[in-house]
Design a protein around this motif. Structure first.
Motif, short mmCIF file in Angstrom:
data_model
loop_
_atom_site.label_atom_id
_atom_site.label_comp_id
_atom_site.label_asym_id
_atom_site.label_seq_id
_atom_site.Cartn_x
_atom_site.Cartn_y
_atom_site.Cartn_z
N GLN A 92 -1.56 -92.34 90.12
CA GLN A 92 -0.99 -93.17 89.48
C GLN A 92 0.20 -92.65 88.60
OE1 GLN A 92 -1.91 -95.98 92.02
NE2 GLN A 92 -1.11 -97.01 90.03
N PHE A 93 1.05 -93.21 88.66
CA PHE A 93 2.10 -92.82 87.41
C PHE A 93 2.20 -93.96 86.47
CE2 PHE A 93 6.21 -92.60 85.67
CZ PHE A 93 6.57 -91.37 85.49
N GLN A 94 1.39 -93.91 85.30
CA GLN A 94 1.45 -94.96 84.21
C GLN A 94 2.04 -94.45 82.94
OE1 GLN A 94 -3.02 -95.02 84.65
NE2 GLN A 94 -2.94 -96.84 85.90
N GLY A 95 2.98 -95.48 82.46
CA GLY A 95 3.63 -95.17 81.38
C GLY A 95 4.79 -96.00 80.94
N LEU A 96 5.65 -95.58 80.05
CA LEU A 96 6.70 -96.40 79.55
C LEU A 96 8.01 -95.86 79.85
CD1 LEU A 96 4.95 -96.72 75.94
CD2 LEU A 96 5.07 -98.67 77.69
N TYR A 97 8.86 -96.86 80.07
CA TYR A 97 10.45 -96.35 79.89
C TYR A 97 11.08 -97.18 79.14
CZ TYR A 97 10.05 -94.90 85.08
OH TYR A 97 9.28 -94.41 86.37
N VAL A 98 12.05 -96.42 78.23
CA VAL A 98 12.89 -97.26 77.26
C VAL A 98 14.29 -96.81 77.42
CG1 VAL A 98 13.17 -97.59 74.90
CG2 VAL A 98 11.16 -97.17 75.54
N THR A 99 15.28 -97.85 77.81
CA THR A 99 16.57 -97.47 77.70
C THR A 99 16.87 -97.12 76.64
OG1 THR A 99 16.83 -99.39 79.65
CG2 THR A 99 18.70 -98.39 78.46
N ALA A 100 17.34 -95.72 76.32
CA ALA A 100 17.53 -94.95 75.20
C ALA A 100 18.82 -94.66 74.61
CB ALA A 100 16.61 -93.75 75.03
N ALA A 101 19.96 -94.83 75.93
CA ALA A 101 21.09 -94.71 75.45
C ALA A 101 21.96 -95.96 75.15
CB ALA A 101 21.79 -93.74 76.74
N LEU A 102 22.89 -95.69 74.13
CA LEU A 102 23.69 -96.94 73.76
C LEU A 102 24.37 -97.32 75.07
CD1 LEU A 102 24.91 -95.85 70.22
CD2 LEU A 102 23.57 -97.95 70.73
N ASP A 103 24.92 -96.69 75.71
CA ASP A 103 25.61 -97.09 77.07
C ASP A 103 24.91 -97.34 78.27
OD1 ASP A 103 24.71 -94.60 77.99
OD2 ASP A 103 26.64 -93.44 78.32
N GLY A 104 23.55 -97.38 77.98
CA GLY A 104 22.52 -97.80 79.17
C GLY A 104 22.40 -96.77 80.05
N LEU A 105 22.98 -95.71 80.11
CA LEU A 105 22.92 -94.59 81.30
C LEU A 105 21.71 -93.93 81.26
CD1 LEU A 105 26.67 -93.52 81.42
CD2 LEU A 105 25.55 -95.65 82.68
N ARG A 106 20.78 -93.89 80.17
CA ARG A 106 19.77 -92.91 79.99
C ARG A 106 18.52 -93.44 79.58
NH1 ARG A 106 23.85 -90.41 78.85
NH2 ARG A 106 23.42 -90.27 76.63
N ALA A 107 17.49 -93.09 80.23
CA ALA A 107 16.03 -93.96 79.74
C ALA A 107 15.38 -92.63 79.35
CB ALA A 107 15.36 -94.59 80.79
N PHE A 108 14.35 -93.20 78.43
CA PHE A 108 13.38 -92.09 77.72
C PHE A 108 11.87 -92.64 78.65
CE2 PHE A 108 9.64 -91.55 74.83
CZ PHE A 108 9.92 -89.93 74.94
N ALA A 109 11.44 -91.42 79.11
CA ALA A 109 9.99 -92.04 79.64
C ALA A 109 8.87 -90.84 79.22
CB ALA A 109 10.16 -91.56 81.21
N THR A 110 7.73 -91.67 78.98
CA THR A 110 6.72 -91.19 78.58
C THR A 110 5.46 -91.55 79.50
OG1 THR A 110 5.01 -90.34 77.01
CG2 THR A 110 6.07 -92.31 76.89
N ALA A 111 4.81 -90.79 80.20
CA ALA A 111 3.76 -91.08 81.04
C ALA A 111 2.92 -90.00 81.40
CB ALA A 111 4.59 -91.45 82.56
N SER A 112 1.65 -90.69 82.24
CA SER A 112 0.60 -89.77 82.57
C SER A 112 0.39 -89.96 84.24
CB SER A 112 -0.69 -90.34 82.17
OG SER A 112 -0.98 -90.43 80.61
N ILE A 113 0.31 -88.71 84.71
CA ILE A 113 0.12 -89.00 86.30
C ILE A 113 -1.57 -88.70 86.34
CG2 ILE A 113 0.30 -87.70 88.51
CD1 ILE A 113 3.06 -86.44 87.21
N LEU A 114 -2.13 -89.77 86.76
CA LEU A 114 -3.77 -89.94 86.80
C LEU A 114 -4.09 -89.68 88.19
CD1 LEU A 114 -6.39 -90.50 85.76
CD2 LEU A 114 -5.68 -92.76 86.28
N PHE A 115 -4.50 -88.46 88.39
CA PHE A 115 -4.93 -88.08 89.86
C PHE A 115 -6.13 -88.78 90.32
CE2 PHE A 115 -2.30 -84.74 88.57
CZ PHE A 115 -1.48 -84.37 89.77
N THR A 116 -6.08 -89.30 91.51
CA THR A 116 -7.07 -90.12 92.18
C THR A 116 -7.65 -89.49 93.63
OG1 THR A 116 -5.56 -91.55 93.37
CG2 THR A 116 -6.53 -92.32 91.45
N ASN A 117 -7.01 -88.29 93.79
CA ASN A 117 -7.37 -87.77 94.96
C ASN A 117 -8.53 -86.90 94.79
OD1 ASN A 117 -5.78 -85.73 93.62
ND2 ASN A 117 -4.82 -84.84 95.35
#
Length: 179
Positions: A92-117
């Motif tokens: 699973q890919f679980q976390g947050l995105y934030v549109t972090a650029a004033l022009d709206g072209l980039r987002a900051f992401a922080t997330a966990s890749i939680l393995f289930t296999n």
């Protein structure tokens, strides 16, 4: 009374120190590298009961969209072995995105890749960074379980995008080093 050491004793002490320092240096660089490749399945269609990415905060009076500065999203995407959503789920890919650029072209992401296999079950890889579409590289800033003390990087690129339904498949390649 001063103690004196023979040159042979000093040489032996010096050699022991050099060998000990070399052993510590070798241990410090003895990292295991793991390369992983898999696919995130993202559904961002707002109002869709199957949505895996939803906006949860933004600027009052402004639309909460991917291009609106300050919009915050929560994400919980399935990760599969292949681009086919019916292929074996590995994480699973679980976390947050934030549109972090004033022009709206980039987002900051922080997330966990939680393995289930089976191979990496309950281990995680923590990533963080800013997207640079169409290809993105972010930092691996940590991990747990089999990825304890992980460091490295992850790259992603859009494999499939249906703008009408807001469904996308993103190829994620992760290279990590662990001690």
């Amino acid at each position: 009374m001063a103690t004196s050491f023979s040159p042979k004793i000093l040489t032996n002490i010096f050699l022991v120190l050099v060998v000990t320092a070399a052993m510590y240096a070798a241990k410090a660089t003895d990292h295991k590298e793991t390369k992983l490749s898999f696919y995130l399945h993202d559904i961002a269609a707002f109002g869709d009961p199957k949505a895996t990415t939803i906006p949860v905060a933004g600027i009052a009076g402004k639309a909460w969209t991917f291009t609106q500065f300050g919009t915050v999203y929560v994400v919980d995407d399935n990760i599969t072995k292949t681009p086919d959503p019916k292929s074996p789920k590995v994480a699973q890919f679980q976390g947050l995105y934030v549109t972090a650029a004033l022009d709206g072209l980039r987002a900051f992401a922080t997330a966990s890749i939680l393995f289930t296999n089976e191979e990496y079950n309950r281990s995680t890889i923590q990533i963080q960074g800013t997207n640079q579409d169409p290809d993105t590289e972010v930092a691996v800033v940590g991990g747990t379980g089999k990825f304890r003390f992980a460091r490295g990087y992850a790259t992603s690129k859009i494999y499939f995008l249906d703008t009408a339904t807001q469904h996308s498949v993103v190829q994620l390649n992760v290279t990590v080093q662990t001690s």
